[in-house]
Design a protein around this motif. Structure first.
Motif, short mmCIF file in Angstrom:
data_model
loop_
_atom_site.label_atom_id
_atom_site.label_comp_id
_atom_site.label_asym_id
_atom_site.label_seq_id
_atom_site.Cartn_x
_atom_site.Cartn_y
_atom_site.Cartn_z
N GLY A 126 -0.37 1.52 -0.65
CA GLY A 126 0.31 0.50 -1.45
C GLY A 126 0.00 0.68 -2.92
O GLY A 126 -0.98 1.33 -3.29
N ASP A 127 0.85 0.08 -3.74
CA ASP A 127 0.73 0.21 -5.19
C ASP A 127 0.55 -1.19 -5.77
O ASP A 127 1.42 -2.06 -5.60
CB ASP A 127 2.02 0.87 -5.73
N ASP A 130 3.29 -3.00 -7.35
CA ASP A 130 4.36 -3.53 -6.50
C ASP A 130 3.74 -4.53 -5.51
O ASP A 130 3.66 -4.27 -4.31
CB ASP A 130 5.05 -2.36 -5.77
N GLU A 132 4.70 -7.26 -4.24
CA GLU A 132 5.55 -7.81 -3.17
C GLU A 132 5.44 -6.96 -1.90
O GLU A 132 5.35 -7.49 -0.80
CB GLU A 132 7.02 -7.84 -3.61
N SER A 133 5.45 -5.63 -2.08
CA SER A 133 5.43 -4.81 -0.87
C SER A 133 4.05 -4.86 -0.20
O SER A 133 3.95 -4.71 1.02
CB SER A 133 5.89 -3.37 -1.15
N ILE A 134 3.00 -5.09 -0.98
CA ILE A 134 1.68 -5.27 -0.35
C ILE A 134 1.67 -6.58 0.44
O ILE A 134 1.27 -6.63 1.60
CB ILE A 134 0.55 -5.27 -1.42
N ALA A 136 4.08 -8.20 1.67
CA ALA A 136 5.02 -8.23 2.80
C ALA A 136 4.64 -7.22 3.89
O ALA A 136 5.26 -7.20 4.96
CB ALA A 136 6.43 -7.92 2.29
N HIS A 137 3.65 -6.40 3.62
CA HIS A 137 3.32 -5.33 4.58
C HIS A 137 2.93 -5.94 5.94
O HIS A 137 2.06 -6.82 5.99
CB HIS A 137 2.17 -4.48 4.02
N ARG A 141 0.05 -8.82 6.69
CA ARG A 141 0.42 -10.12 7.27
C ARG A 141 -0.20 -10.29 8.66
O ARG A 141 -0.55 -11.39 9.08
CB ARG A 141 1.94 -10.24 7.38
N ARG A 173 1.13 -12.56 -9.34
CA ARG A 173 1.89 -12.64 -8.09
C ARG A 173 0.96 -12.70 -6.87
O ARG A 173 1.18 -13.46 -5.94
CB ARG A 173 2.85 -11.44 -7.99
#
Ligand SMILES: C[S@@+](CC[C@H](N)C(=O)[O-])C[C@H]1O[C@@H](n2cnc3c(N)ncnc32)[C@H](O)[C@@H]1O
Length: 271
Positions: A126-127, A130, A132-134, A136-137, A141, A173
Protein backbone atom coordinates in the motif's frame (compact mmCIF):
# COMPACT_ATOMS: atom_id res chain seq x y z
CA UNK A 1 15.88 -8.52 -9.63
CA UNK A 2 16.03 -5.18 -7.84
CA UNK A 3 13.83 -3.67 -10.55
CA UNK A 4 11.19 -6.33 -9.96
CA UNK A 5 11.56 -5.97 -6.20
CA UNK A 6 10.91 -2.29 -6.64
CA UNK A 7 7.55 -2.82 -8.27
CA UNK A 8 9.05 -2.93 -11.75
CA UNK A 9 10.51 0.59 -11.45
CA UNK A 10 13.82 1.39 -13.11
CA UNK A 11 15.04 2.92 -9.83
CA UNK A 12 17.57 0.44 -8.47
CA UNK A 13 17.32 0.95 -4.70
CA UNK A 14 14.48 1.30 -2.18
CA UNK A 15 14.26 3.19 1.10
CA UNK A 16 13.12 -0.03 2.82
CA UNK A 17 16.23 -1.92 1.76
CA UNK A 18 18.58 1.00 2.45
CA UNK A 19 17.13 1.13 5.98
CA UNK A 20 17.50 -2.64 6.28
CA UNK A 21 21.19 -2.24 5.43
CA UNK A 22 21.61 0.43 8.12
CA UNK A 23 20.00 -1.91 10.65
CA UNK A 24 22.42 -4.69 9.74
CA UNK A 25 19.77 -6.72 7.89
CA UNK A 26 20.31 -9.04 4.94
CA UNK A 27 17.38 -8.07 2.69
CA UNK A 28 19.25 -5.59 0.54
CA UNK A 29 20.92 -5.59 -2.87
CA UNK A 30 24.20 -4.02 -4.10
CA UNK A 31 22.35 -0.86 -5.26
CA UNK A 32 20.87 -0.41 -1.77
CA UNK A 33 24.23 -0.92 -0.10
CA UNK A 34 25.92 1.53 -2.47
CA UNK A 35 23.29 4.19 -1.77
CA UNK A 36 23.47 3.57 1.99
CA UNK A 37 27.26 3.76 2.04
CA UNK A 38 27.19 7.02 0.09
CA UNK A 39 24.69 8.48 2.60
CA UNK A 40 26.80 7.26 5.53
CA UNK A 41 29.87 9.05 4.17
CA UNK A 42 28.00 12.35 4.51
CA UNK A 43 26.01 11.43 7.66
CA UNK A 44 27.98 8.83 9.62
CA UNK A 45 25.31 8.67 12.34
CA UNK A 46 22.60 7.31 10.02
CA UNK A 47 22.93 3.72 11.26
CA UNK A 48 22.65 4.97 14.85
CA UNK A 49 19.59 6.99 13.85
CA UNK A 50 18.00 3.83 12.42
CA UNK A 51 18.71 1.85 15.61
CA UNK A 52 17.35 4.65 17.81
CA UNK A 53 14.27 4.94 15.61
CA UNK A 54 13.58 1.23 16.14
CA UNK A 55 14.02 1.77 19.86
CA UNK A 56 11.39 4.55 19.78
CA UNK A 57 9.09 2.22 17.86
CA UNK A 58 9.46 -0.45 20.55
CA UNK A 59 8.88 2.04 23.39
CA UNK A 60 5.87 3.64 21.73
CA UNK A 61 4.21 0.31 20.87
CA UNK A 62 4.79 -0.90 24.43
CA UNK A 63 3.26 2.36 25.69
CA UNK A 64 0.23 2.02 23.40
CA UNK A 65 -0.35 -1.61 24.33
CA UNK A 66 -0.01 -0.56 27.97
CA UNK A 67 -2.82 1.99 27.66
CA UNK A 68 -5.10 -0.60 26.10
CA UNK A 69 -4.54 -0.31 22.35
CA UNK A 70 -4.80 -3.82 20.91
CA UNK A 71 -4.85 -3.03 17.18
CA UNK A 72 -2.10 -1.48 15.09
CA UNK A 73 -1.94 -0.13 11.55
CA UNK A 74 1.76 0.26 10.74
CA UNK A 75 2.24 2.14 7.47
CA UNK A 76 5.74 2.23 6.00
CA UNK A 77 6.48 -0.77 8.21
CA UNK A 78 9.65 -1.79 6.37
CA UNK A 79 11.42 -5.12 6.21
CA UNK A 80 10.89 -7.16 9.36
CA UNK A 81 13.70 -6.92 11.86
CA UNK A 82 14.29 -7.62 15.52
CA UNK A 83 11.48 -6.32 17.72
CA UNK A 84 8.63 -6.19 15.23
CA UNK A 85 5.42 -4.45 16.18
CA UNK A 86 3.36 -7.65 16.49
CA UNK A 87 5.98 -9.21 18.78
CA UNK A 88 6.26 -6.14 21.02
CA UNK A 89 2.50 -5.68 21.20
CA UNK A 90 1.86 -9.36 21.86
CA UNK A 91 4.37 -9.18 24.74
CA UNK A 92 1.95 -6.80 26.48
CA UNK A 93 -1.41 -7.80 25.05
CA UNK A 94 -1.39 -11.34 23.61
CA UNK A 95 -4.45 -10.84 21.39
CA UNK A 96 -2.96 -7.79 19.59
CA UNK A 97 -3.77 -7.46 15.89
CA UNK A 98 -1.37 -5.81 13.48
CA UNK A 99 -1.51 -4.88 9.79
CA UNK A 100 1.78 -3.93 8.18
CA UNK A 101 1.58 -1.76 5.06
CA UNK A 102 4.51 -0.89 2.82
CA UNK A 103 5.09 0.42 -0.67
CA UNK A 104 8.00 -1.99 -1.19
CA UNK A 105 6.99 -5.49 -2.33
CA UNK A 106 10.14 -6.95 -0.74
CA UNK A 107 9.10 -5.58 2.66
CA UNK A 108 5.62 -7.07 2.24
CA UNK A 109 6.90 -10.45 1.03
CA UNK A 110 9.42 -10.73 3.87
CA UNK A 111 6.77 -9.72 6.40
CA UNK A 112 4.36 -12.37 5.12
CA UNK A 113 7.10 -14.97 5.22
CA UNK A 114 8.01 -14.38 8.85
CA UNK A 115 4.33 -14.12 9.80
CA UNK A 116 3.76 -17.60 8.41
CA UNK A 117 -0.05 -17.38 8.43
CA UNK A 118 -0.22 -15.69 11.83
CA UNK A 119 -3.99 -15.23 12.25
CA UNK A 120 -3.65 -11.91 14.08
CA UNK A 121 -1.09 -10.15 11.86
CA UNK A 122 -0.73 -9.59 8.14
CA UNK A 123 1.08 -7.40 5.63
CA UNK A 124 -0.26 -5.64 2.55
CA UNK A 125 1.16 -3.60 -0.26
CA UNK A 126 0.00 0.00 0.00
CA UNK A 127 0.95 3.62 -0.51
CA UNK A 128 0.53 6.15 2.30
CA UNK A 129 -0.28 8.75 -0.37
CA UNK A 130 -3.39 6.72 -1.23
CA UNK A 131 -5.00 6.28 2.20
CA UNK A 132 -8.39 5.33 0.74
CA UNK A 133 -7.03 2.14 -0.77
CA UNK A 134 -5.33 1.22 2.52
CA UNK A 135 -8.53 1.86 4.48
CA UNK A 136 -10.61 -0.12 1.98
CA UNK A 137 -8.19 -3.04 1.72
CA UNK A 138 -10.06 -6.27 2.58
CA UNK A 139 -7.20 -7.54 4.76
CA UNK A 140 -7.11 -4.25 6.70
CA UNK A 141 -10.90 -4.31 7.18
CA UNK A 142 -10.82 -8.04 7.94
CA UNK A 143 -8.30 -7.79 10.76
CA UNK A 144 -8.88 -4.35 12.32
CA UNK A 145 -12.11 -3.16 13.91
CA UNK A 146 -12.38 0.55 13.10
CA UNK A 147 -15.08 0.92 15.76
CA UNK A 148 -12.38 0.44 18.42
CA UNK A 149 -9.08 2.29 19.07
CA UNK A 150 -6.23 1.65 16.67
CA UNK A 151 -2.58 2.62 17.00
CA UNK A 152 -1.64 4.27 13.70
CA UNK A 153 2.13 4.04 13.30
CA UNK A 154 3.81 6.37 10.81
CA UNK A 155 7.40 5.84 11.80
CA UNK A 156 10.17 7.16 9.56
CA UNK A 157 7.81 7.25 6.59
CA UNK A 158 6.33 10.76 6.33
CA UNK A 159 9.72 12.18 5.32
CA UNK A 160 9.30 10.04 2.19
CA UNK A 161 6.16 12.03 1.35
CA UNK A 162 7.81 15.41 0.70
CA UNK A 163 4.71 17.22 -0.49
CA UNK A 164 3.04 18.89 2.52
CA UNK A 165 -0.42 18.90 0.99
CA UNK A 166 -0.20 15.20 0.17
CA UNK A 167 1.24 14.27 3.59
CA UNK A 168 -1.31 16.37 5.54
CA UNK A 169 -4.19 14.95 3.50
CA UNK A 170 -3.03 11.36 4.03
CA UNK A 171 -2.65 11.74 7.80
CA UNK A 172 -5.94 13.63 8.06
CA UNK A 173 -7.83 10.98 6.10
CA UNK A 174 -6.39 8.13 8.16
CA UNK A 175 -7.16 9.88 11.45
CA UNK A 176 -10.70 10.60 10.31
CA UNK A 177 -11.27 6.85 9.95
CA UNK A 178 -10.20 6.07 13.53
CA UNK A 179 -12.30 5.75 16.68
CA UNK A 180 -11.76 7.94 19.78
CA UNK A 181 -8.98 6.54 21.95
CA UNK A 182 -6.90 5.75 18.86
CA UNK A 183 -3.32 7.02 18.80
CA UNK A 184 -0.91 8.33 16.19
CA UNK A 185 2.82 7.63 16.58
CA UNK A 186 5.23 9.49 14.31
CA UNK A 187 8.97 9.63 13.95
CA UNK A 188 10.34 11.98 11.31
CA UNK A 189 13.78 13.18 10.25
CA UNK A 190 14.43 16.80 11.24
CA UNK A 191 17.48 19.01 11.24
CA UNK A 192 15.81 21.80 13.18
CA UNK A 193 18.33 24.01 14.92
CA UNK A 194 21.35 22.07 13.71
CA UNK A 195 24.21 23.16 11.55
CA UNK A 196 24.00 20.78 8.62
CA UNK A 197 26.12 21.22 5.53
CA UNK A 198 23.64 22.02 2.73
CA UNK A 199 25.80 20.16 0.22
CA UNK A 200 25.63 17.02 2.32
CA UNK A 201 21.86 17.31 2.69
CA UNK A 202 21.43 17.95 -1.04
CA UNK A 203 23.58 14.91 -1.75
CA UNK A 204 21.36 12.68 0.40
CA UNK A 205 18.17 14.09 -1.09
CA UNK A 206 19.55 13.58 -4.60
CA UNK A 207 20.52 10.01 -3.74
CA UNK A 208 16.96 9.15 -2.69
CA UNK A 209 15.47 11.05 -5.61
CA UNK A 210 17.70 9.44 -8.21
CA UNK A 211 18.03 5.91 -6.85
CA UNK A 212 14.63 5.24 -5.27
CA UNK A 213 10.97 5.99 -5.93
CA UNK A 214 10.66 7.66 -2.50
CA UNK A 215 12.22 11.15 -2.43
CA UNK A 216 13.13 12.35 1.03
CA UNK A 217 12.65 15.62 2.89
CA UNK A 218 13.30 16.55 6.53
CA UNK A 219 10.71 18.75 8.24
CA UNK A 220 10.85 21.24 11.09
CA UNK A 221 9.37 20.69 14.55
CA UNK A 222 6.41 22.93 13.64
CA UNK A 223 5.79 21.08 10.36
CA UNK A 224 5.83 17.68 12.07
CA UNK A 225 3.67 18.88 14.97
CA UNK A 226 1.00 19.77 12.41
CA UNK A 227 0.41 16.06 11.78
CA UNK A 228 -0.93 15.88 15.35
CA UNK A 229 -3.47 18.66 14.87
CA UNK A 230 -6.57 17.96 16.96
CA UNK A 231 -4.85 15.21 18.97
CA UNK A 232 -3.88 15.35 22.61
CA UNK A 233 -0.10 14.93 22.83
CA UNK A 234 1.14 12.18 25.11
CA UNK A 235 3.94 13.34 27.44
CA UNK A 236 6.66 14.41 26.70
CA UNK A 237 5.23 15.70 23.38
CA UNK A 238 7.17 15.88 20.12
CA UNK A 239 10.83 15.48 21.10
CA UNK A 240 14.11 14.13 19.80
CA UNK A 241 14.18 10.33 19.56
CA UNK A 242 16.08 9.54 22.76
CA UNK A 243 13.93 11.94 24.79
CA UNK A 244 10.65 10.09 24.23
CA UNK A 245 10.13 8.06 27.42
CA UNK A 246 13.70 6.72 27.46
CA UNK A 247 14.42 3.21 28.62
CA UNK A 248 17.69 1.98 30.10
CA UNK A 249 17.79 -0.94 27.67
CA UNK A 250 17.95 1.31 24.60
CA UNK A 251 20.95 2.62 22.62
CA UNK A 252 22.65 5.67 24.06
CA UNK A 253 24.24 7.12 20.89
CA UNK A 254 22.40 10.44 21.21
CA UNK A 255 21.65 10.66 24.92
CA UNK A 256 24.24 13.39 25.54
CA UNK A 257 23.13 15.50 22.55
CA UNK A 258 19.55 14.50 21.55
CA UNK A 259 19.27 16.89 18.53
CA UNK A 260 22.10 15.00 16.84
CA UNK A 261 19.65 12.09 16.43
CA UNK A 262 18.14 14.25 13.64
CA UNK A 263 14.76 12.67 14.23
CA UNK A 264 11.73 13.91 16.14
CA UNK A 265 9.20 11.54 17.64
CA UNK A 266 5.85 11.80 19.34
CA UNK A 267 2.55 10.13 20.13
CA UNK A 268 -0.88 11.76 20.13
CA UNK A 269 -4.27 10.54 21.32
CA UNK A 270 -7.51 11.00 19.43
CA UNK A 271 -10.22 12.31 21.75
C1 LIG B 1 12.94 4.06 7.09
S1 LIG B 1 11.79 2.78 6.80
C2 LIG B 1 10.90 2.75 8.32
C3 LIG B 1 10.46 1.36 8.74
C4 LIG B 1 9.70 1.32 10.08
N1 LIG B 1 8.50 2.11 10.03
C5 LIG B 1 10.57 1.82 11.20
O1 LIG B 1 10.34 2.95 11.66
O2 LIG B 1 11.47 1.11 11.63
C6 LIG B 1 10.64 3.60 5.73
C7 LIG B 1 9.64 2.65 5.10
O3 LIG B 1 8.60 3.43 4.50
C8 LIG B 1 8.26 2.82 3.27
N2 LIG B 1 7.60 3.85 2.44
C9 LIG B 1 8.16 4.92 1.85
N3 LIG B 1 7.22 5.64 1.22
C10 LIG B 1 6.03 5.00 1.40
C11 LIG B 1 4.69 5.24 1.01
N4 LIG B 1 4.37 6.29 0.25
N5 LIG B 1 3.73 4.37 1.40
C12 LIG B 1 4.04 3.29 2.17
N6 LIG B 1 5.30 3.00 2.56
C13 LIG B 1 6.29 3.84 2.21
C14 LIG B 1 9.56 2.31 2.72
O4 LIG B 1 9.38 1.31 1.74
C15 LIG B 1 10.23 1.80 3.99
O5 LIG B 1 9.92 0.47 4.23
Amino acid sequence: MAGVANGGSAKPATSARIYDYFLGGTHNFPADREAAQAVALRFPLTAALARNNRAFLRRSVRYLAGVGVTQFLDIGSGIPTEGNVHEIAAGVTPDARVVYVDIDPVAVAESLEILDNNARTTAVLGDLRDPESILAHPKVRGLLDFGRPIGLLLNAVLHFVPDDTEADAAVGRLLAALAPGSHLAVSHVSIDGQEVDRNDLNFVQNTYRQKTTTPFRPRTHAQIERFFTGLEMVEPGLVWLPQWRPSTEDPTDFTAAPPTSSCLAGVGRLR
